[in-house]
Scaffold this active site. Structure first.
Site, PDB file in Angstrom:
ATOM      1  N   ASP A  10       1.387  17.906   3.095  1.00  0.00           N
ATOM      2  CA  ASP A  10       0.163  17.054   3.717  1.00  0.00           C
ATOM      3  C   ASP A  10       1.119  16.034   4.648  1.00  0.00           C
ATOM      4  O   ASP A  10       0.517  14.809   4.304  1.00  0.00           O
ATOM      5  CB  ASP A  10      -0.599  16.394   2.659  1.00  0.00           C
ATOM      6  CG  ASP A  10       0.079  15.471   1.810  1.00  0.00           C
ATOM      7  OD1 ASP A  10       1.132  15.363   1.741  1.00  0.00           O
ATOM      8  OD2 ASP A  10      -0.720  14.867   1.085  1.00  0.00           O
ATOM      9  N   ASP A  15       6.585  14.107   3.891  1.00  0.00           N
ATOM     10  CA  ASP A  15       6.325  15.199   4.002  1.00  0.00           C
ATOM     11  C   ASP A  15       7.014  15.835   5.400  1.00  0.00           C
ATOM     12  O   ASP A  15       8.064  16.631   5.278  1.00  0.00           O
ATOM     13  CB  ASP A  15       5.211  15.751   4.044  1.00  0.00           C
ATOM     14  CG  ASP A  15       4.234  15.292   3.083  1.00  0.00           C
ATOM     15  OD1 ASP A  15       3.884  16.196   2.215  1.00  0.00           O
ATOM     16  OD2 ASP A  15       3.795  14.077   3.022  1.00  0.00           O
ATOM     17  N   ASN A  39      -2.663  13.218   2.287  1.00  0.00           N
ATOM     18  CA  ASN A  39      -2.610  11.999   3.062  1.00  0.00           C
ATOM     19  C   ASN A  39      -3.660  11.767   4.016  1.00  0.00           C
ATOM     20  O   ASN A  39      -3.808  10.701   4.832  1.00  0.00           O
ATOM     21  CB  ASN A  39      -1.304  11.971   3.827  1.00  0.00           C
ATOM     22  CG  ASN A  39      -0.144  11.861   2.698  1.00  0.00           C
ATOM     23  OD1 ASN A  39      -0.260  10.923   1.791  1.00  0.00           O
ATOM     24  ND2 ASN A  39       1.151  12.402   2.909  1.00  0.00           N
ATOM     25  N   THR A 124       4.437  19.131  -1.889  1.00  0.00           N
ATOM     26  CA  THR A 124       4.541  17.845  -1.668  1.00  0.00           C
ATOM     27  C   THR A 124       3.249  17.132  -1.037  1.00  0.00           C
ATOM     28  O   THR A 124       3.201  16.093  -0.707  1.00  0.00           O
ATOM     29  CB  THR A 124       5.730  17.638  -0.502  1.00  0.00           C
ATOM     30  OG1 THR A 124       5.303  17.900   0.690  1.00  0.00           O
ATOM     31  CG2 THR A 124       6.939  18.256  -0.930  1.00  0.00           C
ATOM     32  N   PHE A 165      -0.394   9.321  -6.245  1.00  0.00           N
ATOM     33  CA  PHE A 165      -1.315   9.877  -5.374  1.00  0.00           C
ATOM     34  C   PHE A 165      -1.515  11.365  -5.409  1.00  0.00           C
ATOM     35  O   PHE A 165      -2.725  11.785  -5.431  1.00  0.00           O
ATOM     36  CB  PHE A 165      -0.965   9.672  -3.865  1.00  0.00           C
ATOM     37  CG  PHE A 165      -1.677  10.032  -2.848  1.00  0.00           C
ATOM     38  CD1 PHE A 165      -3.100   9.224  -2.572  1.00  0.00           C
ATOM     39  CD2 PHE A 165      -1.591  11.098  -1.994  1.00  0.00           C
ATOM     40  CE1 PHE A 165      -3.797   9.671  -1.603  1.00  0.00           C
ATOM     41  CE2 PHE A 165      -2.332  11.660  -1.114  1.00  0.00           C
ATOM     42  CZ  PHE A 165      -3.749  11.060  -0.727  1.00  0.00           C
ATOM     43  N   ASN A 166      -0.585  12.131  -5.301  1.00  0.00           N
ATOM     44  CA  ASN A 166      -0.716  13.715  -5.126  1.00  0.00           C
ATOM     45  C   ASN A 166      -1.348  14.183  -6.690  1.00  0.00           C
ATOM     46  O   ASN A 166      -2.396  15.148  -6.171  1.00  0.00           O
ATOM     47  CB  ASN A 166       0.486  14.412  -5.202  1.00  0.00           C
ATOM     48  CG  ASN A 166       1.000  14.095  -3.778  1.00  0.00           C
ATOM     49  OD1 ASN A 166       0.715  13.676  -2.904  1.00  0.00           O
ATOM     50  ND2 ASN A 166       2.665  14.329  -3.727  1.00  0.00           N
ATOM     51  N   HIS A 238       9.651  10.045  -0.748  1.00  0.00           N
ATOM     52  CA  HIS A 238       9.531  10.871  -1.937  1.00  0.00           C
ATOM     53  C   HIS A 238       9.659  12.497  -1.736  1.00  0.00           C
ATOM     54  O   HIS A 238      10.159  12.792  -2.432  1.00  0.00           O
ATOM     55  CB  HIS A 238       7.818  10.676  -2.307  1.00  0.00           C
ATOM     56  CG  HIS A 238       7.305   9.348  -2.317  1.00  0.00           C
ATOM     57  ND1 HIS A 238       7.282   8.598  -3.419  1.00  0.00           N
ATOM     58  CD2 HIS A 238       6.731   8.331  -1.379  1.00  0.00           C
ATOM     59  CE1 HIS A 238       6.857   7.253  -3.442  1.00  0.00           C
ATOM     60  NE2 HIS A 238       6.360   7.387  -2.134  1.00  0.00           N
ATOM     61  N   ASP A 239       8.997  12.890  -0.554  1.00  0.00           N
ATOM     62  CA  ASP A 239       8.807  14.184  -0.762  1.00  0.00           C
ATOM     63  C   ASP A 239      10.212  14.882  -0.193  1.00  0.00           C
ATOM     64  O   ASP A 239      10.437  16.213  -0.644  1.00  0.00           O
ATOM     65  CB  ASP A 239       7.882  14.859   0.678  1.00  0.00           C
ATOM     66  CG  ASP A 239       6.421  14.492  -0.116  1.00  0.00           C
ATOM     67  OD1 ASP A 239       6.152  14.021  -1.370  1.00  0.00           O
ATOM     68  OD2 ASP A 239       5.403  14.053   0.823  1.00  0.00           O
TER      69      ASP A 239
HETATM   70  C1  BDR Z   1       3.230  11.127  -2.552  1.00  0.00           C
HETATM   71  O1  BDR Z   1       1.813  10.504  -1.683  1.00  0.00           O
HETATM   72  C2  BDR Z   1       1.971  10.789  -0.342  1.00  0.00           C
HETATM   73  O2  BDR Z   1       1.483   9.576   0.170  1.00  0.00           O
HETATM   74  C3  BDR Z   1       3.399  11.034   0.011  1.00  0.00           C
HETATM   75  O3  BDR Z   1       3.427  12.026   1.037  1.00  0.00           O
HETATM   76  C4  BDR Z   1       3.880  11.670  -1.342  1.00  0.00           C
HETATM   77  O4  BDR Z   1       3.596  13.221  -1.440  1.00  0.00           O
HETATM   78  C5  BDR Z   1       3.736  10.034  -2.889  1.00  0.00           C
HETATM   79  O5  BDR Z   1       2.886   9.467  -4.018  1.00  0.00           O
HETATM   80 CA    CA Z   2       2.919  14.412   0.724  1.00  0.00          CA
END
Ligand code: BDR
Ligand code: CA
Length: 309
Positions: A10, A15, A39, A124, A165-166, A238-239
């Protein structure tokens, strides 16, 4: 032999860097990108994936859009972090093409049927498209080598005190994936909060070519956000850790244990409950990342990014 993957994402700054890391690595063959709402709205995450693939000179890689909302909930976006369009920082661009016809699920199904060997799915974003793979393609699970996803946390969350978040965006989908019986690797916040880049790295990328400049502009926004919002020196990428892990698994320490997802409680919705000390007796269903060699990650990521142009 390179690992053949589909990246479900996303984009999103991290990402986008994950896509670029995948295309720059000889160890990874990116068979396609599928997109999901997270996102930002699906139309934005799809456009951003197309822009990133244009930037790295890979308009040949198929992009298929998937679910535009979580399975049963309203979409929550991360506009405050990534901007309304999902990729604040670089001057907005127009992709050279539209997404390929056919849904993300159809594309994944066709690849799983046509590929002779099992392939790896990397996720991701929210796990909505992956939940479709779990429920609608059970006859093809033997063609999925593993699912590596960024999401969740052993400890605290980043979008609520309890949830990452994800997973928070689509907890029902995440629960289906955890219960799927597929080989799963979870890369959560304990790992990714160590995997940060800062202004110095943006400086090293700047002026090295169009792609490096693009990443530097992504970092200007993303690092700036994390400095202002959390007072951190840099931004977790992160991703990109999912791809780095596939390139070099020894970057991570992991623990195989039981993971469940909270789907009921208002207070802790989306929490990944990790049985760190094996107290439940429940079947181990996920290999959970517990730590990362940060220096080795940064070296690997920067080396690859600096070859982009
Ligand atoms: C995740 O949340 C999104 O905002 C980032 O792309 C990542 O996948 C981190 O918590
Ligand atoms: Ca992401």
């Amino acid at each position: 032999m390179s690992k053949r993957i589909i990246l479900d994402c996303d984009p999103g700054h991290d990402d986008a860097i994950g896509i670029m890391l995948a295309t720059s690595s000889s160890e990874i063959e990116l068979l396609g990108v599928t997109t999901v709402a997270g996102n930002s709205l699906l139309e934005n995450t799809t456009r951003n994936a197309l822009i990133v693939l244009d930037m790295v000179g890979r308009p040949d890689i198929p992009v298929h859009s998937g679910r535009n909302a979580p399975l049963v909930r309203e979409l929550i976006t991360a506009a405050s972090m990534h901007g309304d369009g999902g990729l604040d920082g670089p001057v907005p661009a127009h992709p050279s093409r539209s997404a390929n016809p056919g849904s993300a699920l159809e594309f994944i199904e066709n690849i799983l049927i046509s590929e002779p060997e099992p392939i790896t799915l990397v996720a991701t974003g929210p796990l909505t498209n992956m939940a479709d793979v779990v429920t609608k393609l059970p006859h093809l699970h033997n063609k999925i080598e593993q699912v590596v996803f960024m999401g969740g946390a052993i400890g605290l969350g980043n979008w609520t005190p309890a949830a990452e978040f994800n997973i928070l965006v689509d907890p029902e989908a995440a629960a289906m994936v955890m219960n799927s019986g597929l080989k799963l690797t979870m890369i959560g916040l304990e790992v990714t909060h160590e995997a940060w880049l800062d202004d110095t790295h943006a400086g090293q990328l700047r002026g090295q070519g169009a792609c490096e400049e693009f990443v530097a502009e992504l970092l200007d926004h993303f690092v700036g956000f994390h400095q202002k919002r959390f007072g951190w020196p840099g931004a977790p990428i992160h991703d990109a850790v999912t791809i780095a892990y596939l390139i070099e698994p020894s970057l991570l320490t992991t623990l195989v244990t039981n993971v469940t997802v909270e789907t009921q409680s208002e207070l802790t919705l989306g929490r990944t409950v990790i049985d760190l000390y094996s107290v439940t007796g429940k079947t181990a269903n996920v290999e959970v990342g517990t730590g990362i060699n940060r220096d080795a990650f940064v070296t690997l990521l920067m080396q690859h990014l600096l070859t982009l142009s």
